[in-house]
Write a protein that holds these residues in place. Structure first.
Motif, PDB file in Angstrom:
ATOM      1  N   GLN A   1      35.127  80.162  76.015  1.00  0.00           N
ATOM      2  CA  GLN A   1      34.766  81.079  77.098  1.00  0.00           C
ATOM      3  C   GLN A   1      35.985  81.850  77.590  1.00  0.00           C
ATOM      4  O   GLN A   1      35.914  83.054  77.835  1.00  0.00           O
ATOM      5  CB  GLN A   1      34.127  80.308  78.260  1.00  0.00           C
ATOM      6  N   THR A   2      37.092  81.146  77.757  1.00  0.00           N
ATOM      7  CA  THR A   2      38.329  81.797  78.201  1.00  0.00           C
ATOM      8  C   THR A   2      38.796  82.823  77.178  1.00  0.00           C
ATOM      9  O   THR A   2      39.189  83.945  77.533  1.00  0.00           O
ATOM     10  CB  THR A   2      39.427  80.750  78.446  1.00  0.00           C
ATOM     11  N   GLU A   3      38.737  82.451  75.897  1.00  0.00           N
ATOM     12  CA  GLU A   3      39.127  83.381  74.836  1.00  0.00           C
ATOM     13  C   GLU A   3      38.236  84.619  74.844  1.00  0.00           C
ATOM     14  O   GLU A   3      38.719  85.748  74.727  1.00  0.00           O
ATOM     15  CB  GLU A   3      39.039  82.690  73.466  1.00  0.00           C
ATOM     16  N   LEU A   4      36.929  84.392  74.975  1.00  0.00           N
ATOM     17  CA  LEU A   4      35.986  85.514  75.003  1.00  0.00           C
ATOM     18  C   LEU A   4      36.243  86.418  76.197  1.00  0.00           C
ATOM     19  O   LEU A   4      36.256  87.653  76.072  1.00  0.00           O
ATOM     20  CB  LEU A   4      34.551  84.983  75.049  1.00  0.00           C
ATOM     21  N   PHE A   5      36.445  85.819  77.368  1.00  0.00           N
ATOM     22  CA  PHE A   5      36.700  86.599  78.571  1.00  0.00           C
ATOM     23  C   PHE A   5      37.944  87.471  78.400  1.00  0.00           C
ATOM     24  O   PHE A   5      37.922  88.681  78.683  1.00  0.00           O
ATOM     25  CB  PHE A   5      36.865  85.679  79.777  1.00  0.00           C
ATOM     26  N   GLU A   6      39.031  86.853  77.942  1.00  0.00           N
ATOM     27  CA  GLU A   6      40.273  87.608  77.775  1.00  0.00           C
ATOM     28  C   GLU A   6      40.122  88.692  76.712  1.00  0.00           C
ATOM     29  O   GLU A   6      40.669  89.792  76.848  1.00  0.00           O
ATOM     30  CB  GLU A   6      41.423  86.660  77.403  1.00  0.00           C
ATOM     31  N   GLU A   7      39.381  88.379  75.681  1.00  0.00           N
ATOM     32  CA  GLU A   7      39.131  89.330  74.599  1.00  0.00           C
ATOM     33  C   GLU A   7      38.320  90.527  75.101  1.00  0.00           C
ATOM     34  O   GLU A   7      38.667  91.686  74.844  1.00  0.00           O
ATOM     35  CB  GLU A   7      38.365  88.588  73.507  1.00  0.00           C
ATOM     36  N   MET A   8      37.250  90.240  75.825  1.00  0.00           N
ATOM     37  CA  MET A   8      36.416  91.319  76.378  1.00  0.00           C
ATOM     38  C   MET A   8      37.211  92.167  77.363  1.00  0.00           C
ATOM     39  O   MET A   8      37.137  93.405  77.356  1.00  0.00           O
ATOM     40  CB  MET A   8      35.195  90.724  77.085  1.00  0.00           C
ATOM     41  N   LYS A   9      37.972  91.487  78.195  1.00  0.00           N
ATOM     42  CA  LYS A   9      38.774  92.192  79.196  1.00  0.00           C
ATOM     43  C   LYS A   9      39.837  93.056  78.532  1.00  0.00           C
ATOM     44  O   LYS A   9      40.128  94.172  78.987  1.00  0.00           O
ATOM     45  CB  LYS A   9      39.421  91.172  80.143  1.00  0.00           C
ATOM     46  N   SER A  10      40.396  92.561  77.432  1.00  0.00           N
ATOM     47  CA  SER A  10      41.489  93.278  76.766  1.00  0.00           C
ATOM     48  C   SER A  10      41.031  94.600  76.149  1.00  0.00           C
ATOM     49  O   SER A  10      41.838  95.487  75.890  1.00  0.00           O
ATOM     50  CB  SER A  10      42.115  92.403  75.677  1.00  0.00           C
ATOM     51  N   ARG A  11      39.743  94.728  75.903  1.00  0.00           N
ATOM     52  CA  ARG A  11      39.238  95.976  75.313  1.00  0.00           C
ATOM     53  C   ARG A  11      39.017  97.057  76.367  1.00  0.00           C
ATOM     54  O   ARG A  11      38.773  98.213  76.048  1.00  0.00           O
ATOM     55  CB  ARG A  11      37.901  95.717  74.599  1.00  0.00           C
ATOM     56  N   ILE A  12      39.013  96.649  77.630  1.00  0.00           N
ATOM     57  CA  ILE A  12      38.726  97.580  78.719  1.00  0.00           C
ATOM     58  C   ILE A  12      40.014  98.185  79.256  1.00  0.00           C
ATOM     59  O   ILE A  12      40.979  97.465  79.546  1.00  0.00           O
ATOM     60  CB  ILE A  12      37.985  96.855  79.862  1.00  0.00           C
ATOM     61  N   LYS A  13      40.040  99.479  79.392  1.00  0.00           N
ATOM     62  CA  LYS A  13      41.188 100.143  79.994  1.00  0.00           C
ATOM     63  C   LYS A  13      41.144  99.886  81.488  1.00  0.00           C
ATOM     64  O   LYS A  13      40.275 100.397  82.202  1.00  0.00           O
ATOM     65  CB  LYS A  13      41.156 101.642  79.699  1.00  0.00           C
TER      66      LYS A  13
END
Length: 682
Positions: A59-71
């Motif tokens: 979940q943490t990996e997914l959250f950081e991954e999703m967040k990292s794609r957002i400017k």
């Protein structure tokens, strides 16, 4: 069977209607003030936490991954209105938008309207809506919701001094419209119990009491108030699923009397736009199922004077119109695909914007300026990030104002494939499915696939781009949107064939799509997952009652699953306005039909797939007790050990968490649930 899950008390409650008796063992959960209700919700959250604990890393990996794609330090495309450029921007690390403006040219200094990050401090939920600027640009009215229940408090701010006036208008929709005198606003009040928008008030600065202008007495209708794009009229709109009625007032005369545009006729749908000496009407008059455009003089607005401008077509749904000084822009849908038609008022030109993708989404965006040759529209596809494009309707040249940036460095659109296939429903109807996956995928029947649908209210889920979805696609998932009946993907009849006494078509269409995806080798029942929210959650609940063996897991987000009981209770928010969508169960015919598919009423002793259910304690659309009761009954009756989790957001409503990053945590948990079932742990 597992025995560590929460067990809800069974307190039989008899529900009697039409000589039919239903026993509801969990009816007691409707009592929000009962301490046992909160205890049960907390116990379910703790159980979900314990069972999902091993997925926390993912979940943490997914959250950081999703967040990292957002400017994070992003801003909207500026739009000009009444001498000012308006901009919404985000700052890095902050959850909420900042609203600003610049006078006349974009090089001028920025004026701060609202910093929602400051306004949200200390609040578990925060939503700002309904920003409305006075004609002289000096005042702004706005609405704030701090519970997620969509009950907004309207306030007014002086943009010159920064002073927020002490007036607080409670329990509104959040939006308001200024008259041209710069001191009068019109707004919509909600019923405090049912939350139905039912009253229009006039508020005048400096006066203690607001005046009730209009009250909607029919409980199946709601009301709203707005200002026309021409800025000449204030409009009261009365609406139900099948019928509309409008009242108009010149914005220069706020204390005048509203004039009835055309009285309601059951089944007559229409909307109005003002231009020069006419109103333009988008309507289904004379059985125009896919709608047509008519016009009428401003001094004679009754239906007898309506003159046809653009005729009804069997193969084309007219969805919207945008009016400009020299052009009429018509948003259409043909064979499921969006089209934008541009027509000069002098009839010298009439053409369509060209689009060549197999499946895509396009739509007109913020076009507030009336006297302009430029049209703004948005475009995206399952494999193509969103763009905001400015099109010169005279020269036919276009400029891309903004392209959605997908950060992280790994996304390339050419690495993904989108397509559209067709399933065949029980009655022979062909059902379209939009699909996206990573290039190179082999159709060997072993791919995990998430099938999504909504299928109600004529609301169409277009094939749109999602940065969040990439986290599934990059881990081998296929994503499919089933365009089931009940939406308007293939026109208005597509909607009519999935509502009322034809509602079950939505469910059988979804199942037919699942069977087709399996047949074509995209997936198998061991790897097929289904998801829907709200009325789409009803669809998921009905589908797993009927064909649970097709799915390894499902996600039902804020699901509307206790259909009969809710539709019989007119004290529940929004119920009476739903009769034209689902039917009125006070009529035995509709009662029996609803009861035959209502997910809660049809839970049986059988093997159900793995299930994750989400809910919001303050939900105004689907009351928290519906998913809660459903989970309790499923726990009681299901015959296997597959997962059943209920996650209730104790601080939010129908839309989930209010912060842009907080909501990603909810997405991450849902994706982790799916990945865990597939044995994917990174």
């Amino acid at each position: 069977m597992n025995s560590d899950y929460p067990v809800a008390d069974k307190i039989p409650f008899e529900l009697k209607k039409h000589d039919d008796i239903r026993i509801d063992n969990y009816f007691w959960m409707k009592d929000r003030e009962n301490p046992k209700v909160r205890e049960y919700l907390i116990a379910e959250n703790e159980y979900c936490d314990s069972k999902m604990a091993h997925t926390k890393k993912v979940q943490t990996e997914l959250f950081e991954e999703m967040k990292s794609r957002i400017k994070e330090d992003d801003s909207s495309v500026p739009y000009k209105y009444n001498g000012y450029w308006y901009i919404t921007r985000f700052e890095k690390g902050k959850d909420y938008p900042i609203y600003t403006r610049k006078k006349e040219i974009l090089d001028n200094p920025e004026e701060l309207l609202f910093d929602c990050n400051e306004m949200a401090i200390g609040k578990p939920y925060f939503k700002l809506a309904g920003i409305s600027i006075s004609p002289d640009n000096e005042l702004v009215s706005y609405g704030v919701d701090e519970t997620g229940r969509r009950q907004y408090t309207i306030q007014i701010k002086n943009l010159k001094t920064g002073e927020v006036f002490s007036d607080k208008i409670e329990n509104t929709t959040g939006s308001s419209s200024w008259a041209n005198d710069n001191k009068t606003i019109f707004y919509t009040k909600k019923d405090s119990v049912t939350l139905r928008a039912h009253q229009i008030y006039r508020h005048t600065l400096g006066q203690l009491e607001d005046k009730l202008i209009f009250e909607e007495g029919d409980e199946t209708f709601g009301v709203t108030v707005y200002k026309t794009k021409s800025r000449k009229y204030i409009v009261i709109a009365c609406y139900s699923t099948l019928t509309n009625e409008y009242h108009i007032l010149e914005a220069d005369s706020p204390k005048g009397k509203f004039k009835l545009f055309q009285e309601r006729i059951r089944g007559l749908e229409y909307s109005i736009s003002h231009y020069n000496n006419h109103f333009y009407i988008l309507t289904n008059k004379d059985r125009a199922t896919n709608f047509k455009i008519m016009k009428t003089p401003v001094l004679s607005t009754g239906i007898d004077g309506w003159e046809e401008l653009i005729s009804h077509r069997e193969d084309t749904l007219i969805e919207n119109v945008d009016i400009f000084k020299d052009y009429l822009v018509i948003s259409e849908r043909r064979n499921g695909l969006n089209q934008i038609r541009i027509k000069r008022w002098d009839n010298k030109e009439d053409y369509y914007l060209p689009f060549d993708n197999e499946t895509y989404t396009c739509y007109t965006t913020t076009n507030i300026d009336f006297d302009t040759d430029t049209l703004r529209y948005g475009y995206n596809a399952l494999t193509t990030p969103s763009s905001i494009i400015e099109f010169n309707m005279q020269t036919k040249s276009k400029t891309i104002l903004k392209e959605q940036e997908v950060l992280g460095g790994t996304f390339k659109k050419e690495n993904y494939v989108s397509e559209r296939i067709w399933a065949v429903a029980e009655d022979g109807t062909k059902i379209p499915i939009s699909i996206v996956y990573r290039k190179g995928l082999v159709k060997h029947g072993k791919n995990p696939l998430l099938q999504y649908a909504y299928g109600s209210y004529g609301s169409t889920v277009d094939p749109y781009f999602s940065t969040i979805r990439l986290s599934l696609l990059d881990r081998g998932f296929i994503y499919a949107i089933a365009h089931v009946r009940g939406g308007e993907y293939l026109g208005r009849k597509w909607y009519e064939d999935g509502k009322l006494l034809k509602k079950k078509n939505s469910f059988s269409d979804f199942i037919a799509c699942s069977i087709q995806l399996i047949k074509d080798g995209y997936t198998s029942s061991k790897h097929l997952y289904a998801m829907g929210g709200s009325a789409g959650g009803l669809l998921i609940g009905a589908v797993i009652n009927e064909a649970p063996e097709l799915y390894n897991g499902v996600i039902a987000a804020v699901p509307f699953v206790d259909v009969v009981t809710t539709m019989l209770d007119d004290s529940i928010p929004l119920t009476t306005g739903e009769y034209d969508e689902w039917g009125n169960p006070n009529d035995k015919l509709y009662y029996n039909y609803m009861k035959s598919y209502s997910p809660y009423d049809n839970v049986e002793e059988k093997a159900y797939p793995n299930i994750l259910v989400t809910s919001g304690l303050h939900d105004s659309q689907v009351q928290y007790w519906e998913p809660t009761k459903w989970v309790a009954k499923l726990r009681e009756l299901k015959t296997n050990d597959k997962a059943l989790y209920l996650r209730t957001n104790m601080d939010a409503g129908h839309g989930g968490a209010s912060g842009r990053f907080e909501s990603l945590k909810e997405d991450a948990e849902e994706f982790a649930f799916l990945l865990d079932l597939e044995g994917i742990n990174s």
